[in-house]
Design a protein around this motif. Sequence first.
Motif, PDB file in Angstrom:
ATOM      1  N   ASP A 245      16.918 -15.416   5.146  1.00  0.00           N
ATOM      2  CA  ASP A 245      16.380 -13.770   5.031  1.00  0.00           C
ATOM      3  C   ASP A 245      15.513 -13.689   4.445  1.00  0.00           C
ATOM      4  OD1 ASP A 245      19.564 -14.093   5.189  1.00  0.00           O
ATOM      5  OD2 ASP A 245      19.815 -13.721   3.573  1.00  0.00           O
ATOM      6  N   TYR A 246      14.992 -12.683   4.413  1.00  0.00           N
ATOM      7  CA  TYR A 246      13.901 -12.192   3.812  1.00  0.00           C
ATOM      8  C   TYR A 246      14.302 -10.332   2.868  1.00  0.00           C
ATOM      9  CZ  TYR A 246       8.453 -10.811   3.565  1.00  0.00           C
ATOM     10  OH  TYR A 246       7.588 -10.780   2.999  1.00  0.00           O
ATOM     11  N   ILE A 247      13.894 -10.659   1.746  1.00  0.00           N
ATOM     12  CA  ILE A 247      13.892  -8.821   0.511  1.00  0.00           C
ATOM     13  C   ILE A 247      12.183  -8.998   0.522  1.00  0.00           C
ATOM     14  CG2 ILE A 247      14.439  -8.612  -1.611  1.00  0.00           C
ATOM     15  CD1 ILE A 247      16.345 -11.076  -1.394  1.00  0.00           C
ATOM     16  N   PHE A 248      12.439  -7.474   1.109  1.00  0.00           N
ATOM     17  CA  PHE A 248      11.249  -6.755   0.730  1.00  0.00           C
ATOM     18  C   PHE A 248      11.560  -5.493  -0.871  1.00  0.00           C
ATOM     19  CE2 PHE A 248       8.453  -2.857   1.631  1.00  0.00           C
ATOM     20  CZ  PHE A 248       6.982  -3.556   1.399  1.00  0.00           C
ATOM     21  N   TYR A 249      11.262  -6.899  -1.840  1.00  0.00           N
ATOM     22  CA  TYR A 249      11.725  -6.436  -2.882  1.00  0.00           C
ATOM     23  C   TYR A 249      10.537  -4.709  -3.342  1.00  0.00           C
ATOM     24  CZ  TYR A 249      13.655  -6.207  -7.899  1.00  0.00           C
ATOM     25  OH  TYR A 249      14.925  -5.694  -8.693  1.00  0.00           O
ATOM     26  N   TYR A 250      10.817  -3.663  -3.439  1.00  0.00           N
ATOM     27  CA  TYR A 250      10.065  -2.203  -2.992  1.00  0.00           C
ATOM     28  C   TYR A 250      10.087  -1.628  -4.207  1.00  0.00           C
ATOM     29  CZ  TYR A 250       7.432   1.923  -1.041  1.00  0.00           C
ATOM     30  OH  TYR A 250       6.161   2.713  -0.669  1.00  0.00           O
ATOM     31  N   GLY A 251       8.987  -1.190  -5.333  1.00  0.00           N
ATOM     32  CA  GLY A 251       8.761  -0.754  -6.271  1.00  0.00           C
ATOM     33  C   GLY A 251       8.918  -1.207  -7.350  1.00  0.00           C
ATOM     34  N   PRO A 252       8.482  -0.580  -8.648  1.00  0.00           N
ATOM     35  CA  PRO A 252       8.222   0.982  -8.563  1.00  0.00           C
ATOM     36  C   PRO A 252       7.552   1.307  -8.495  1.00  0.00           C
ATOM     37  CG  PRO A 252       7.290  -0.424 -11.061  1.00  0.00           C
ATOM     38  CD  PRO A 252       7.734  -0.859  -9.737  1.00  0.00           C
ATOM     39  N   TYR A 253       7.296   2.445  -7.721  1.00  0.00           N
ATOM     40  CA  TYR A 253       6.737   3.611  -7.073  1.00  0.00           C
ATOM     41  C   TYR A 253       6.008   4.876  -8.309  1.00  0.00           C
ATOM     42  CZ  TYR A 253      10.880   2.830  -4.826  1.00  0.00           C
ATOM     43  OH  TYR A 253      11.861   1.321  -4.350  1.00  0.00           O
ATOM     44  N   GLN A 254       4.879   5.325  -7.870  1.00  0.00           N
ATOM     45  CA  GLN A 254       4.349   6.454  -8.364  1.00  0.00           C
ATOM     46  C   GLN A 254       5.396   7.755  -8.667  1.00  0.00           C
ATOM     47  OE1 GLN A 254       0.389   6.329  -6.870  1.00  0.00           O
ATOM     48  NE2 GLN A 254      -0.237   4.425  -6.977  1.00  0.00           N
ATOM     49  N   TYR A 255       4.599   8.908  -8.968  1.00  0.00           N
ATOM     50  CA  TYR A 255       5.025   9.850  -8.931  1.00  0.00           C
ATOM     51  C   TYR A 255       4.096  10.937  -9.774  1.00  0.00           C
ATOM     52  CZ  TYR A 255       9.152  13.186  -8.943  1.00  0.00           C
ATOM     53  OH  TYR A 255       9.450  14.033  -8.877  1.00  0.00           O
ATOM     54  N   LYS A 256       4.511  11.822  -9.829  1.00  0.00           N
ATOM     55  CA  LYS A 256       3.449  13.577  -9.908  1.00  0.00           C
ATOM     56  C   LYS A 256       2.205  13.358 -11.222  1.00  0.00           C
ATOM     57  CE  LYS A 256       6.854  16.150  -7.628  1.00  0.00           C
ATOM     58  NZ  LYS A 256       8.111  17.617  -7.773  1.00  0.00           N
ATOM     59  N   GLU A 257       2.607  12.225 -12.242  1.00  0.00           N
ATOM     60  CA  GLU A 257       1.680  12.136 -13.218  1.00  0.00           C
ATOM     61  C   GLU A 257       0.519  11.615 -11.962  1.00  0.00           C
ATOM     62  OE1 GLU A 257       5.405  10.884 -14.115  1.00  0.00           O
ATOM     63  OE2 GLU A 257       6.103  13.155 -13.540  1.00  0.00           O
ATOM     64  N   CYS A 258       0.602  10.431 -11.450  1.00  0.00           N
ATOM     65  CA  CYS A 258      -0.619   9.389 -11.374  1.00  0.00           C
ATOM     66  C   CYS A 258      -1.570  10.695 -10.593  1.00  0.00           C
ATOM     67  CB  CYS A 258       0.382   8.500 -10.329  1.00  0.00           C
ATOM     68  SG  CYS A 258       1.726   7.784 -11.295  1.00  0.00           S
ATOM     69  N   GLU A 259      -2.990   9.966 -11.223  1.00  0.00           N
ATOM     70  CA  GLU A 259      -4.224  10.814 -10.493  1.00  0.00           C
ATOM     71  C   GLU A 259      -3.613   9.982  -9.006  1.00  0.00           C
ATOM     72  OE1 GLU A 259      -7.016   9.565 -12.894  1.00  0.00           O
ATOM     73  OE2 GLU A 259      -6.889  10.845 -14.168  1.00  0.00           O
ATOM     74  N   THR A 260      -3.266   9.272  -8.647  1.00  0.00           N
ATOM     75  CA  THR A 260      -2.998   8.865  -7.304  1.00  0.00           C
ATOM     76  C   THR A 260      -2.001   8.680  -6.131  1.00  0.00           C
ATOM     77  OG1 THR A 260      -2.596   6.755  -7.892  1.00  0.00           O
ATOM     78  CG2 THR A 260      -5.630   7.340  -7.954  1.00  0.00           C
ATOM     79  N   TYR A 261      -1.383   9.587  -7.196  1.00  0.00           N
ATOM     80  CA  TYR A 261      -0.129  10.004  -6.127  1.00  0.00           C
ATOM     81  C   TYR A 261       0.008  11.080  -5.020  1.00  0.00           C
ATOM     82  CZ  TYR A 261       4.882  11.996  -4.928  1.00  0.00           C
ATOM     83  OH  TYR A 261       5.560  12.111  -5.272  1.00  0.00           O
ATOM     84  N   THR A 262       0.709  10.944  -4.028  1.00  0.00           N
ATOM     85  CA  THR A 262      -0.059  11.952  -2.979  1.00  0.00           C
ATOM     86  C   THR A 262       1.799  12.289  -2.616  1.00  0.00           C
ATOM     87  OG1 THR A 262       0.326  10.322  -1.152  1.00  0.00           O
ATOM     88  CG2 THR A 262      -1.702  11.758  -1.878  1.00  0.00           C
ATOM     89  N   ASP A 263       1.923  13.529  -1.876  1.00  0.00           N
ATOM     90  CA  ASP A 263       4.035  13.825  -1.665  1.00  0.00           C
ATOM     91  C   ASP A 263       4.350  12.783  -1.172  1.00  0.00           C
ATOM     92  OD1 ASP A 263       4.912  15.730  -3.300  1.00  0.00           O
ATOM     93  OD2 ASP A 263       4.595  16.777  -0.881  1.00  0.00           O
ATOM     94  N   PHE A 264       5.432  12.108  -1.766  1.00  0.00           N
ATOM     95  CA  PHE A 264       6.142  11.025  -0.613  1.00  0.00           C
ATOM     96  C   PHE A 264       5.708   9.709  -0.278  1.00  0.00           C
ATOM     97  CE2 PHE A 264       8.545  14.673   0.497  1.00  0.00           C
ATOM     98  CZ  PHE A 264       9.715  14.799  -0.329  1.00  0.00           C
ATOM     99  N   LEU A 265       4.604   9.412  -1.435  1.00  0.00           N
ATOM    100  CA  LEU A 265       3.928   8.317  -1.145  1.00  0.00           C
ATOM    101  C   LEU A 265       4.558   6.920  -0.984  1.00  0.00           C
ATOM    102  CD1 LEU A 265       0.905   7.361  -1.282  1.00  0.00           C
ATOM    103  CD2 LEU A 265       1.491   6.895  -4.129  1.00  0.00           C
ATOM    104  N   GLU A 266       6.156   7.071  -1.630  1.00  0.00           N
ATOM    105  CA  GLU A 266       7.051   5.623  -1.975  1.00  0.00           C
ATOM    106  C   GLU A 266       7.468   5.615   0.400  1.00  0.00           C
ATOM    107  OE1 GLU A 266       8.846   9.085  -2.404  1.00  0.00           O
ATOM    108  OE2 GLU A 266       7.303   8.251  -3.272  1.00  0.00           O
ATOM    109  N   ARG A 267       7.755   6.532   1.070  1.00  0.00           N
ATOM    110  CA  ARG A 267       8.125   7.207   1.857  1.00  0.00           C
ATOM    111  C   ARG A 267       6.230   6.402   2.629  1.00  0.00           C
ATOM    112  NH1 ARG A 267      12.314  11.798   2.766  1.00  0.00           N
ATOM    113  NH2 ARG A 267      12.860  11.321   0.497  1.00  0.00           N
TER     114      ARG A 267
END
Length: 326
Positions: A245-267
Motif C-alpha cells: 500500500d502507498y499512502i500519499f499523506y497530503y496537507g496541511p494546506y495553505q489558505y487565503k492568509e498565506c502570501e504564496t497562496y493562489t486559488d485552489f492551490l491544494e488542487r
Amino acid sequence: MNYMNSLPKLLILFCLISNISAQAQSNRSKVGIRPYPRDSAHEATGGGTVAHWKPGIGNYDDVLKPNNYTAKHMDVVKGYNGAFKTKERFFEHYIHQQGKDWVDTNPKTNKLVQTIRLHEQEGNEVKHIIICREGWLYDKENGDTGPIEGDPRILHQRDVDDTRKVFKDAHALGLIRHDNYKLIQMVVHPAVFLDDPKARAIISTMDGICVESHQFNRYWPLGNEISNPEEIARGAKWVLDQGKDYIFYYGPYQYKECETYTDFLERDWLRAFWERGLPKHHKNMYYYLNAFPHSCGSQRPVGPESDPYSYLGFAKWLIKELEDGK
C-alpha cells in the motif's frame, strides 16, 4: 416486440454493467481524512477535544451530517467516528526514543496494542498503522534515529520484528482482534527507501510506505528535495509494484492568509503530482488528507461540503475525481 424474450438479454446486460461498476469501485484509489477540529473528545484514539480551533471555521461534529456525500463515501478516517459511515481507521504511531530504546514487547503494556484495542472496542477496524522513528525530530542533537542515514524515520528491523511479535501475543491473550496489522513506514525522503538496499530490505518486511506532502516549511516550494513529484512518483510505483500500500499523506494546506497562496492551490499541487507520474487510480493507492488547521492556512473552514474551499469541499472533489476516473 416480444418483451419476455428480451428479459434474459437485459438481465445479462445489467449483470455485466453491475460487475464492471463493482470492479471499478474496488480498483479505485481510496480517500481518507484526518478530521480536525471537532467537539467530541477521543483522548486515546484521536487526540482529544480541539473544538473551534480558530473562531469561525466550524468543526466536524456540527458541520458533517450522516447524509452528506463525504460522510457516506469517505473510505478511512483517523481516530474518529462522528457522522462518517466507514468503520475503517488509520492512525500514526511514533517511536520517540526518549528514555526507551526499543519496542515494549509486553502486550499488556504496549501503547500500540492499547490504541488498537480502543479502536476495536469502538467497533472499528484498523486499516493502517503509520509508523516511524521520530526521536530526531524532538531532539536534533541527541534524538535517536533509525539505521538508515538518508532517512531517519525508517525503523530498525528489530522494531518491525518486535511489533509483529507483540501483535501475535496480544491476539493470543484476546486483547486485539487480529494477530497482525498493516505497518506503513512513514518516510522523510520520497525514495531513499528504494535506493538504499538496507532500507529496501526493511521495507520489504512492512506493508507499505507513507509520504507526507505539506504546503509549509521544508516542503515548500513544490519540487524541492522532499516534495519532488518525480521522486515521489518513482517511489510510489515501486511500492505498488510490490503489492504493498502507498499512502500519499497530503496537507496541511495553505489558505487565503498565506502570501504564496493562489486559488485552489491544494488542487493544483495534486494535479501536478498526477501529471508528473503519481498513480491516480490503483487499488493499493490511498490519498489521506491531513486536514489540519495550520499556520496561515488555519482559517480554512471545515465545511460545508458545498463550499469548494472547505476541507469537506476538497474531500468531496477528490473522492469524485477518483471515482469518475477523470
